[in-house]
Design a protein around this motif. Structure first.
Motif, PDB file in Angstrom:
ATOM      1  N   ARG A 194      47.726  43.240  64.089  1.00  0.00           N
ATOM      2  CA  ARG A 194      47.309  44.292  63.162  1.00  0.00           C
ATOM      3  C   ARG A 194      47.973  45.626  63.485  1.00  0.00           C
ATOM      4  O   ARG A 194      47.548  46.673  62.989  1.00  0.00           O
ATOM      5  CB  ARG A 194      45.782  44.430  63.179  1.00  0.00           C
ATOM      6  N   ASP A 195      49.015  45.593  64.314  1.00  0.00           N
ATOM      7  CA  ASP A 195      49.842  46.777  64.522  1.00  0.00           C
ATOM      8  C   ASP A 195      50.675  47.011  63.263  1.00  0.00           C
ATOM      9  O   ASP A 195      50.690  46.184  62.345  1.00  0.00           O
ATOM     10  CB  ASP A 195      50.746  46.585  65.742  1.00  0.00           C
ATOM     11  N   ALA A 196      51.369  48.135  63.215  1.00  0.00           N
ATOM     12  CA  ALA A 196      52.133  48.487  62.009  1.00  0.00           C
ATOM     13  C   ALA A 196      53.162  47.419  61.655  1.00  0.00           C
ATOM     14  O   ALA A 196      53.267  47.005  60.502  1.00  0.00           O
ATOM     15  CB  ALA A 196      52.823  49.834  62.204  1.00  0.00           C
ATOM     16  N   LEU A 197      53.928  46.951  62.633  1.00  0.00           N
ATOM     17  CA  LEU A 197      54.943  45.934  62.341  1.00  0.00           C
ATOM     18  C   LEU A 197      54.284  44.633  61.910  1.00  0.00           C
ATOM     19  O   LEU A 197      54.769  43.958  60.990  1.00  0.00           O
ATOM     20  CB  LEU A 197      55.835  45.697  63.562  1.00  0.00           C
ATOM     21  N   GLY A 198      53.173  44.285  62.550  1.00  0.00           N
ATOM     22  CA  GLY A 198      52.471  43.061  62.170  1.00  0.00           C
ATOM     23  C   GLY A 198      52.015  43.095  60.730  1.00  0.00           C
ATOM     24  O   GLY A 198      52.112  42.104  60.005  1.00  0.00           O
ATOM     25  N   GLU A 199      51.532  44.263  60.288  1.00  0.00           N
ATOM     26  CA  GLU A 199      51.084  44.383  58.896  1.00  0.00           C
ATOM     27  C   GLU A 199      52.263  44.253  57.929  1.00  0.00           C
ATOM     28  O   GLU A 199      52.147  43.619  56.876  1.00  0.00           O
ATOM     29  CB  GLU A 199      50.376  45.721  58.666  1.00  0.00           C
ATOM     30  N   GLN A 200      53.406  44.849  58.280  1.00  0.00           N
ATOM     31  CA  GLN A 200      54.570  44.729  57.392  1.00  0.00           C
ATOM     32  C   GLN A 200      55.049  43.278  57.340  1.00  0.00           C
ATOM     33  O   GLN A 200      55.461  42.775  56.281  1.00  0.00           O
ATOM     34  CB  GLN A 200      55.707  45.640  57.849  1.00  0.00           C
ATOM     35  N   CYS A 201      54.980  42.596  58.468  1.00  0.00           N
ATOM     36  CA  CYS A 201      55.384  41.184  58.500  1.00  0.00           C
ATOM     37  C   CYS A 201      54.453  40.341  57.630  1.00  0.00           C
ATOM     38  O   CYS A 201      54.909  39.433  56.922  1.00  0.00           O
ATOM     39  CB  CYS A 201      55.385  40.665  59.937  1.00  0.00           C
ATOM     40  N   VAL A 202      53.150  40.638  57.668  1.00  0.00           N
ATOM     41  CA  VAL A 202      52.214  39.899  56.819  1.00  0.00           C
ATOM     42  C   VAL A 202      52.509  40.165  55.341  1.00  0.00           C
ATOM     43  O   VAL A 202      52.425  39.266  54.504  1.00  0.00           O
ATOM     44  CB  VAL A 202      50.759  40.261  57.167  1.00  0.00           C
ATOM     45  N   LEU A 203      52.876  41.399  55.020  1.00  0.00           N
ATOM     46  CA  LEU A 203      53.241  41.721  53.637  1.00  0.00           C
ATOM     47  C   LEU A 203      54.440  40.898  53.178  1.00  0.00           C
ATOM     48  O   LEU A 203      54.448  40.361  52.066  1.00  0.00           O
ATOM     49  CB  LEU A 203      53.562  43.207  53.506  1.00  0.00           C
ATOM     50  N   LEU A 204      55.455  40.796  54.034  1.00  0.00           N
ATOM     51  CA  LEU A 204      56.648  40.043  53.652  1.00  0.00           C
ATOM     52  C   LEU A 204      56.376  38.548  53.661  1.00  0.00           C
ATOM     53  O   LEU A 204      56.936  37.797  52.852  1.00  0.00           O
ATOM     54  CB  LEU A 204      57.815  40.399  54.574  1.00  0.00           C
ATOM     55  N   PHE A 205      55.505  38.079  54.561  1.00  0.00           N
ATOM     56  CA  PHE A 205      55.073  36.683  54.534  1.00  0.00           C
ATOM     57  C   PHE A 205      54.356  36.404  53.216  1.00  0.00           C
ATOM     58  O   PHE A 205      54.587  35.381  52.569  1.00  0.00           O
ATOM     59  CB  PHE A 205      54.137  36.387  55.712  1.00  0.00           C
ATOM     60  N   THR A 206      53.491  37.342  52.814  1.00  0.00           N
ATOM     61  CA  THR A 206      52.759  37.190  51.561  1.00  0.00           C
ATOM     62  C   THR A 206      53.719  37.153  50.381  1.00  0.00           C
ATOM     63  O   THR A 206      53.512  36.403  49.418  1.00  0.00           O
ATOM     64  CB  THR A 206      51.751  38.339  51.386  1.00  0.00           C
ATOM     65  N   HIS A 207      54.776  37.968  50.443  1.00  0.00           N
ATOM     66  CA  HIS A 207      55.772  37.928  49.372  1.00  0.00           C
ATOM     67  C   HIS A 207      56.394  36.532  49.287  1.00  0.00           C
ATOM     68  O   HIS A 207      56.630  36.019  48.183  1.00  0.00           O
ATOM     69  CB  HIS A 207      56.876  38.952  49.615  1.00  0.00           C
ATOM     70  N   GLY A 208      56.667  35.939  50.430  1.00  0.00           N
ATOM     71  CA  GLY A 208      57.223  34.587  50.420  1.00  0.00           C
ATOM     72  C   GLY A 208      56.282  33.585  49.778  1.00  0.00           C
ATOM     73  O   GLY A 208      56.713  32.644  49.121  1.00  0.00           O
ATOM     74  N   ALA A 242      59.812  49.336  53.119  1.00  0.00           N
ATOM     75  CA  ALA A 242      59.724  50.783  53.358  1.00  0.00           C
ATOM     76  C   ALA A 242      58.924  51.044  54.628  1.00  0.00           C
ATOM     77  O   ALA A 242      59.247  51.951  55.408  1.00  0.00           O
ATOM     78  CB  ALA A 242      59.076  51.473  52.163  1.00  0.00           C
ATOM     79  N   GLY A 243      57.883  50.241  54.841  1.00  0.00           N
ATOM     80  CA  GLY A 243      57.112  50.380  56.066  1.00  0.00           C
ATOM     81  C   GLY A 243      57.941  50.054  57.291  1.00  0.00           C
ATOM     82  O   GLY A 243      57.844  50.723  58.332  1.00  0.00           O
ATOM     83  N   ALA A 244      58.770  49.023  57.192  1.00  0.00           N
ATOM     84  CA  ALA A 244      59.646  48.659  58.308  1.00  0.00           C
ATOM     85  C   ALA A 244      60.641  49.777  58.604  1.00  0.00           C
ATOM     86  O   ALA A 244      60.919  50.091  59.768  1.00  0.00           O
ATOM     87  CB  ALA A 244      60.383  47.362  57.985  1.00  0.00           C
ATOM     88  N   ALA A 245      61.162  50.389  57.541  1.00  0.00           N
ATOM     89  CA  ALA A 245      62.098  51.503  57.724  1.00  0.00           C
ATOM     90  C   ALA A 245      61.401  52.680  58.400  1.00  0.00           C
ATOM     91  O   ALA A 245      61.989  53.375  59.236  1.00  0.00           O
ATOM     92  CB  ALA A 245      62.670  51.933  56.371  1.00  0.00           C
ATOM     93  N   ASP A 305      50.932  52.822  59.913  1.00  0.00           N
ATOM     94  CA  ASP A 305      50.677  51.666  59.063  1.00  0.00           C
ATOM     95  C   ASP A 305      50.689  52.086  57.597  1.00  0.00           C
ATOM     96  O   ASP A 305      50.072  53.066  57.224  1.00  0.00           O
ATOM     97  CB  ASP A 305      49.308  51.075  59.429  1.00  0.00           C
ATOM     98  N   THR A 306      51.404  51.331  56.761  1.00  0.00           N
ATOM     99  CA  THR A 306      51.536  51.703  55.362  1.00  0.00           C
ATOM    100  C   THR A 306      50.650  50.889  54.439  1.00  0.00           C
ATOM    101  O   THR A 306      51.028  50.526  53.339  1.00  0.00           O
ATOM    102  CB  THR A 306      53.002  51.540  54.919  1.00  0.00           C
ATOM    103  N   GLY A 307      49.454  50.594  54.905  1.00  0.00           N
ATOM    104  CA  GLY A 307      48.466  50.015  53.979  1.00  0.00           C
ATOM    105  C   GLY A 307      48.411  48.518  53.929  1.00  0.00           C
ATOM    106  O   GLY A 307      47.994  47.956  52.925  1.00  0.00           O
ATOM    107  N   GLY A 308      48.785  47.831  55.000  1.00  0.00           N
ATOM    108  CA  GLY A 308      48.771  46.378  54.974  1.00  0.00           C
ATOM    109  C   GLY A 308      47.398  45.800  54.723  1.00  0.00           C
ATOM    110  O   GLY A 308      47.244  44.823  54.008  1.00  0.00           O
ATOM    111  N   GLU A 309      46.369  46.405  55.329  1.00  0.00           N
ATOM    112  CA  GLU A 309      45.018  45.896  55.125  1.00  0.00           C
ATOM    113  C   GLU A 309      44.589  46.057  53.661  1.00  0.00           C
ATOM    114  O   GLU A 309      43.976  45.188  53.075  1.00  0.00           O
ATOM    115  CB  GLU A 309      44.042  46.632  56.041  1.00  0.00           C
ATOM    116  N   GLY A 310      44.929  47.190  53.088  1.00  0.00           N
ATOM    117  CA  GLY A 310      44.570  47.403  51.693  1.00  0.00           C
ATOM    118  C   GLY A 310      45.259  46.422  50.783  1.00  0.00           C
ATOM    119  O   GLY A 310      44.743  46.057  49.729  1.00  0.00           O
TER     120      GLY A 310
END
Length: 277
Positions: free
Chosen positions: A158-172, A185-188, A268-273
Motif C-alpha cells: 500500500r505504498d505509493a509504488l504499490g498503489e500505482q502497480c495495482v492500478l496498472l494491474f487493474t488496467h490489464g 502519472a503517479g509513477a512519474a 500516493d495519487t489515489g490508488g485506494e480511491g
C-alpha cells in the motif's frame, strides 16, 4: 454493427443490464487532465479520482459487463456471492479455513493494515454517487470489493509504488484510460520524488500491467471458493507471478536509504480511491 440497447437486456431474475436512468459517460481528455491536476494539488479529494474515470470511459466496459453478467458464471456469482463485503469481513469464518489459505493471508493483511471491506464501501458511499438497480451496479461494486484482494494476490503493498502497480494491474484486467493516466502519472511523480534513484519504477508498473493482462480476471472468479484454497495455489491458478521489479525497487531504495512507506506514501495519487471507480 450498432451497439446493443443494454436497457433491454435482462438477467434471469429480471434485473436489467443497464438502467435507463443511468447517465451515459462522455469521453473528455481535457476534463480528465483538469481533474488530474486538481488531484495533484489535493490528493485527499477522492471525488476527483472518480471524475477522472467518468471523463475517460472505457469503450469495452459495457461489453465486459454484458459478457459476465448475462452468462451462467455471472448468474452463479450473483446467486452465491451477492455481497462480497459480508463474506470478506467475516474473519471468524475465514479463519476456520486451513492454515496457509488465501483467507488467512487476507485476514492477516486486513487486520495488520486496519482495513475492512465495509470501510471501503463507506468511503465510496461518502461520495454520494447515485446507485441504480441494474447489473452495472453489481459489477462496479464487485470491482471495488476485490481491490484489497488485488494487493494481496499480486504482492503489491500500500505504498505509493504499490498503489500505482495495482492500478496498472487493474488496467490489464479491465482496460481504462483512467488507470493509465493515474498509474503512469503517479509513477512519474514517484520518479521525481526519488530523483537519482536506480530503482526501476517504470519497469515495475509495466510489469504490473503485463501481469494484469495475463492473469485470469479476478472479478469472474468464485471468491468464496478461492478463499479456502492454499494461497500459492490460488496465485498459480490465476497466473499471477512474483512482482520482481516492484521488489527490486524496494531493495534498491533500502540500499539508498529511502523508505517507500514513509517518504513516498505522501505522494500516493489515489490508488485506494480507485478501487470504487
Amino acid at each position: 454493427m450498432s451497439n446493443p440497447d443494454y436497457t433491454q437486456l435482462f438477467a434471469e431474475d429480471g434485473t436489467v443490464l443497464r438502467h435507463p436512468d443511468r447517465p451515459t459517460p462522455r469521453y473528455s481528455l481535457p476534463r480528465a487532465v483538469k481533474n488530474f491536476r486538481l488531484l495533484m494539488k489535493d490528493k485527499e479529494d477522492t471525488s476527483l479520482v472518480f471524475k477522472i474515470f467518468e471523463s475517460l470511459p472505457s469503450k469495452s466496459f459495457m461489453s465486459r459487463v454484458e459478457s459476465l453478467m448475462l452468462s451462467e458464471r455471472g448468474e452463479y456469482l450473483r446467486r452465491t456471492e451477492p455481497n462480497l463485503p459480508e463474506i470478506l469481513d467475516d474473519h471468524a469464518a475465514l479463519r476456520k479455513t486451513p492454515k496457509g489459505s488465501l483467507a488467512h493471508v487476507y485476514c492477516d493483511f486486513m487486520e495488520s493494515e486496519g482495513l475492512s471491506a465495509a470501510g471501503l464501501v463507506a468511503e465510496s458511499d461518502k461520495l454520494g454517487r447515485p446507485k441504480y438497480p441494474d447489473l452495472v451496479q453489481w459489477f462496479a461494486e464487485r470491482s471495488r470489493d476485490t481491490h484489497d484482494l488485488f494487493h494481496i494476490l499480486t504482492g503489491y503493498g500500500r505504498d505509493a509504488l504499490g498503489e500505482q502497480c495495482v492500478l496498472l494491474f487493474t488496467h490489464g484486467q479491465s482496460p481504462s484510460h483512467g488507470h493509465l493516466l493515474i498509474g503512469y502519472a503517479g509513477a512519474a511523480n514517484i520518479k521525481t520524488m526519488a530523483w537519482g534513484s536506480k530503482a526501476p519504477i517504470f519497469g515495475a508498473v509495466n510489469q504490473a500491467r503485463r501481469t494484469g493482462k495475463g492473469a485470469k480476471r479476478l472479478i469472474e472468479q468464485p471468491i468464496r471458493e478461492l478463499l479456502k484454497l492454499p494461497f500459492d495455489d490460488v496465485r498459480a491458478a490465476l497466473n499471477i507471478p512474483e512482482p520482481t521489479k516492484y521488489r527490486e525497487c524496494h531493495r534498491i531504495w533500502r540500499e539508498e536509504g529511502i523508505d517507500p512507506y514513509d517518504m513516498l506514501a505522501t505522494e500516493d495519487t489515489g490508488g485506494e480511491g480507485m478501487a470504487a471507480a
